[in-house]
Design an enzyme around this catalytic site. Structure first.
Site, PDB file in Angstrom:
ATOM      1  N   GLY A  91       0.898  -1.255   0.101  1.00 12.47           N
ATOM      2  CA  GLY A  91      -0.177  -0.069   0.020  1.00 12.47           C
ATOM      3  C   GLY A  91       0.833   1.166  -0.061  1.00 12.47           C
ATOM      4  N   GLY A 119      -1.120  -9.879   7.534  1.00 10.75           N
ATOM      5  CA  GLY A 119       0.248 -10.471   8.162  1.00 10.75           C
ATOM      6  C   GLY A 119       0.993  -9.480   9.057  1.00 10.75           C
ATOM      7  N   ASP A 120       2.207  -9.715   9.116  1.00  8.38           N
ATOM      8  CA  ASP A 120       2.907  -8.869  10.160  1.00  8.38           C
ATOM      9  C   ASP A 120       3.321  -7.323   9.352  1.00  8.38           C
ATOM     10  OD1 ASP A 120       4.645  -9.936   8.232  1.00  8.38           O
ATOM     11  OD2 ASP A 120       6.593  -9.918   9.275  1.00  8.38           O
ATOM     12  N   SER A 122       1.314  -5.934   7.192  1.00  8.75           N
ATOM     13  CA  SER A 122       0.125  -5.148   7.244  1.00  8.75           C
ATOM     14  C   SER A 122      -0.399  -4.638   8.454  1.00  8.75           C
ATOM     15  CB  SER A 122      -1.110  -5.943   6.405  1.00  8.75           C
ATOM     16  OG  SER A 122      -0.725  -6.249   5.368  1.00  8.75           O
ATOM     17  N   ILE A 144       0.739 -17.496   4.880  1.00  8.22           N
ATOM     18  CA  ILE A 144       1.358 -18.953   4.801  1.00  8.22           C
ATOM     19  C   ILE A 144       2.713 -19.081   5.397  1.00  8.22           C
ATOM     20  CG2 ILE A 144       0.264 -19.411   2.598  1.00  8.22           C
ATOM     21  CD1 ILE A 144       3.036 -19.287   1.171  1.00  8.22           C
ATOM     22  N   ASP A 145       3.196 -17.739   5.750  1.00  7.76           N
ATOM     23  CA  ASP A 145       4.623 -17.997   6.443  1.00  7.76           C
ATOM     24  C   ASP A 145       4.502 -18.267   7.846  1.00  7.76           C
ATOM     25  OD1 ASP A 145       5.361 -17.024   3.957  1.00  7.76           O
ATOM     26  OD2 ASP A 145       5.298 -14.894   4.586  1.00  7.76           O
ATOM     27  N   ARG A 290      17.811 -32.057  -8.990  1.00  7.55           N
ATOM     28  CA  ARG A 290      16.844 -31.201  -9.810  1.00  7.55           C
ATOM     29  C   ARG A 290      16.102 -30.400  -8.639  1.00  7.55           C
ATOM     30  NH1 ARG A 290      19.255 -33.276 -13.251  1.00  7.55           N
ATOM     31  NH2 ARG A 290      18.414 -34.276 -15.062  1.00  7.55           N
TER      32      ARG A 290
HETATM   33  O1  F6P Z   1       4.223 -13.303   2.819  1.00  7.85           O
HETATM   34  C1  F6P Z   1       3.789 -14.573   1.826  1.00  7.85           C
HETATM   35  C2  F6P Z   1       4.414 -14.686   0.765  1.00  7.85           C
HETATM   36  O2  F6P Z   1       3.917 -15.721  -0.034  1.00  7.85           O
HETATM   37  C3  F6P Z   1       5.989 -15.050   1.121  1.00  7.85           C
HETATM   38  O3  F6P Z   1       6.154 -16.422   1.362  1.00  7.85           O
HETATM   39  C4  F6P Z   1       6.795 -14.940  -0.231  1.00  7.85           C
HETATM   40  O4  F6P Z   1       8.084 -14.470   0.028  1.00  7.85           O
HETATM   41  C5  F6P Z   1       6.080 -13.580  -0.710  1.00  7.85           C
HETATM   42  O5  F6P Z   1       4.596 -13.675  -0.004  1.00  7.85           O
HETATM   43  C6  F6P Z   1       5.724 -13.470  -2.261  1.00  7.85           C
HETATM   44  O6  F6P Z   1       5.413 -12.239  -2.313  1.00  7.85           O
HETATM   45  P1  F6P Z   1       4.491 -11.959  -3.929  1.00  7.85           P
HETATM   46  O7  F6P Z   1       3.441 -12.662  -4.079  1.00  7.85           O
HETATM   47  O8  F6P Z   1       4.598 -10.552  -3.723  1.00  7.85           O
HETATM   48  O9  F6P Z   1       5.524 -12.454  -4.880  1.00  7.85           O
END
Ligand code: F6P
Length: 381
Positions: A91, A119-120, A122, A144-145, A290
């Protein structure tokens, strides 16, 4: 008393945001309250002004989300990932004029309270706006983090763990067919929660997270090769590695494709070890690596039942807090139940950590999950 509440989703999306929106609308309508969906995080307040939007356009109702002949009403939202409100990762609130318009948007909508799902990053920004604008704020953690402090769980994490675990399962068979070492690069920003949990659940042999292996150096790669050699000597010809995206290269810098970087390092060092002619390393020259980057697939899919449950419980608590007019709180999951934490404490912790450039809620290096991984013989560096 009838209330008008707003809800917004902010930062990167994750499964379970719509489940939160659904639960907020359902709990509110039981009380006869009205819910307004603010589009694209706090930016929605700006857009209201720019588009001269009428508040009725934002009203979220229990009906009107139908798949004709199949599903009727808002319940469909619990199954859908993403956010029907949209979300913004970045933002623009540093500009004072913009911040002022955003703050005014809350007043113009005549909201009694705002539920911010974030999340943190925001939470930090929205709390500042709320303080300036005297908003009645309640926050719900999502990411998800899983790195929001003072909560053991954030909405979205469980589904992401399922996604990565399922990818590891799928990769096992191709890895086994070709005796390959499969490296799976997992999201998580600066935290290793996702790589650790999914690595344990998905049967990884090696898990690399920034809390335990901040960077990939020669010792680490040598030990990884030795671990792979040991597995091979026991008849296990393939190996699975999860690496969190927050692990850095040998110079301590972030790599976009740290999984590929690790693959190259393993190829180099395994070749060198092989040249030492030590019997246990003879096989290493045949290692094929891989790397797979799972990317945003980790943020998609139907939310798991656990995330939907968390979404419902967090939404109920947020509505309770608004009914009690107890604001500036983050609803959290602690010791198996929903609790609350004051946002001033949460946000000052986040700010302090961000200033130091460290994760606000990292994996506990001595915690039970790390111990579990070690007990299973998983190499963690
Ligand atoms: O914070 C969630 C997250 O998916 C992180 O795990 C990742 O590093 C980041 O956002 C990816 O951000 P963007 O969607 O802006 O590429």
């Amino acid at each position: 008393m009838n209330k008008r509440i707003g809800i917004l989703t902010s930062g990167g999306d994750c499964p379970g945001l719509n489940a939160i929106i659904r639960a907020v609308v359902k709990c509110s309508s039981q009380k006869g309250w009205e819910v307004y969906g603010i589009p694209y995080g706090t930016d929605g307040f700006l857009r209201l002004e720019q588009h001269k939007c009428h508040s009725n356009d934002l009203k979220l109702k229990e009906h009107g989300y139908d798949i004709p002949g199949l599903l009727h009403g808002i319940d469909i939202l619990q199954f859908l990932s993403g956010s029907i409100l949209g979300s913004l990762s970045k933002g623009n609130t540093e500009d004072q004029a913009i911040a002022k318009t955003i703050i005014q948007g809350y007043q113009d909508l005549e909201l009694d309270a705002l539920i911010a799902v974030g999340g943190d990053g925001s939470l930090d920004i929205i709390y500042d706006l709320a303080q300036q604008g005297q908003w009645n704020l309640v926050a719900i953690p999502k990411t998800i983090d899983n790195d929001v402090p003072f909560t053991e769980r954030s909405v979205g994490f469980d589904t992401a763990v399922d996604k990565v675990t399922s990818a590891l399962y799928d990769l096992t068979f191709t890895a086994a067919s070709h005796d390959r070492t499969m490296i799976v690069q997992v999201m998580g920003r600066n935290a290793g929660h996702l790589a650790l949990s999914s690595g344990i659940a998905g049967g990884a042999d090696i898990i690399l997270i920034p809390e335990l292996t901040p960077k990939i150096d020669l010792d680490l790669v040598t030990n990884i090769c030795i671990h792979i050699a040991k597995l091979r000597s026991l008849g296990r010809k393939f190996a699975l590695i999860t690496i969190a995206e927050g692990v850095k290269n040998i110079q301590g810098e972030k790599e976009k494709y740290i999984g590929d970087y690790l693959a190259q390092q393993i190829d180099n060092i395994s070749h060198q070890l092989c040249l030492t002619d030590k019997a246990e390393f003879c096989d290493l020259d045949t290692i094929e690596t891989r790397a797979t980057v799972l990317g945003h697939i980790q943020r998609s899919g139907t939310p798991s039942s656990y995330d939907r449950l968390l979404a419902a419980a967090f939404a109920k608590k947020a509505i309770d807090l608004i009914a009690e007019e107890k604001y500036n709180q983050l609803v959290v999951w602690q010791n198996g139940e929903v609790q609350i934490q004051p946002l001033d404490k949460v946000v000052s912790h986040i700010k302090q950590r961000h200033q130091l450039g460290i994760c606000p809620s990292p994996v506990n290096a001595d915690g039970f999950l790390v111990q579990t991984a070690r007990s299973l013989g998983i190499y963690l560096g």
